[in-house]
Motif scaffolding. Structure first.
Motif, PDB file in Angstrom:
ATOM      1  N   GLU A  16       0.829  -1.213   0.000  1.00 23.38           N
ATOM      2  CA  GLU A  16       0.000   0.000   0.000  1.00 23.38           C
ATOM      3  C   GLU A  16       0.859   1.258   0.000  1.00 23.38           C
ATOM      4  O   GLU A  16       0.532   2.237  -0.665  1.00 23.38           O
ATOM      5  N   ARG A  17       1.972   1.228   0.722  1.00 23.97           N
ATOM      6  CA  ARG A  17       2.879   2.370   0.738  1.00 23.97           C
ATOM      7  C   ARG A  17       3.458   2.614  -0.654  1.00 23.97           C
ATOM      8  O   ARG A  17       3.494   3.744  -1.138  1.00 23.97           O
ATOM      9  N   LYS A  19       2.169   1.557  -3.531  1.00 28.43           N
ATOM     10  CA  LYS A  19       1.072   1.963  -4.427  1.00 28.43           C
ATOM     11  C   LYS A  19       0.749   3.443  -4.270  1.00 28.43           C
ATOM     12  O   LYS A  19       0.449   4.130  -5.249  1.00 28.43           O
ATOM     13  N   SER A 122      -1.280  -3.684  -8.100  1.00 29.22           N
ATOM     14  CA  SER A 122      -1.913  -4.499  -7.063  1.00 29.22           C
ATOM     15  C   SER A 122      -0.973  -5.599  -6.583  1.00 29.22           C
ATOM     16  O   SER A 122      -0.038  -5.980  -7.281  1.00 29.22           O
TER      17      SER A 122
END
Length: 166
Positions: A16-17, A19, A122
């Motif tokens: 997530e970081r 992305k 993803s």
């Protein structure tokens, strides 16, 4: 993150970081689109089309112009490389290419100067596969000539822990 003790939550938090950085990585093609490279590619593929012998490049060559090649490296901020390092540190040491989806906005022309941006699209996993437990990592590349988007690619790999042989 700690070596092979990394948890799923730590892996996903790092994904997530990465992305959140968006299209943080950008590379400029070292050479403009040129007829000799197009001709060599056509010969290597065993494909011929007069259209591509006279100033246009096959759309599927978009990636060719910005690949690092021998003696060059991907940028340090390349999101796919960063995510692969995270998974390697967590014990997922093997890689298997799974698929690639490309789309083309227009044909490239001799003289075009390309640049590519890369983002992490993803990360899915862990998944149990025939190869072993792993994560599917998808990156998104976008090619531009100036500010004009000319092609995109989703590139997915499986980063996994190989199964023990029976």
């Amino acid at each position: 993150m700690s070596g092979t003790g990394s948890t799923h939550d730590e892996i996903m938090a790092e994904a997530e970081r990465i992305k959140a950085l968006g299209e943080a990585s950008e590379s400029q093609a070292p050479y403009e689109v040129n007829q000799p490279t197009i001709g060599t590619w056509l010969d290597a593929m065993g494909y011929d089309n007069e259209r591509f012998r006279t100033g246009e490049a096959p759309p599927s060559m978009a990636q060719v112009w910005t690949m690092p090649g021998l003696g060059r490296r991907r940028p340090d901020d390349d999101p796919l490389s960063r995510m692969m390092e995270v998974l390697t540190a967590a014990g997922y040491t093997a890689v298997l290419g799974t698929n690639c989806e490309q789309s083309y906005e227009r044909y490239l022309r001799v003289g075009d100067q390309l640049r590519v941006t890369t983002a992490l699209d993803s990360v899915a996993g862990p998944k149990q596969t025939a190869m072993g437990e792993g994560y599917f990592v998808t990156s998104r590349n976008t090619w531009y000539v100036g500010d004009e988007k000319v092609a995109t690619m989703l590139f997915r790999v499986l980063k996994f822990i190989p199964k023990e042989k029976a």
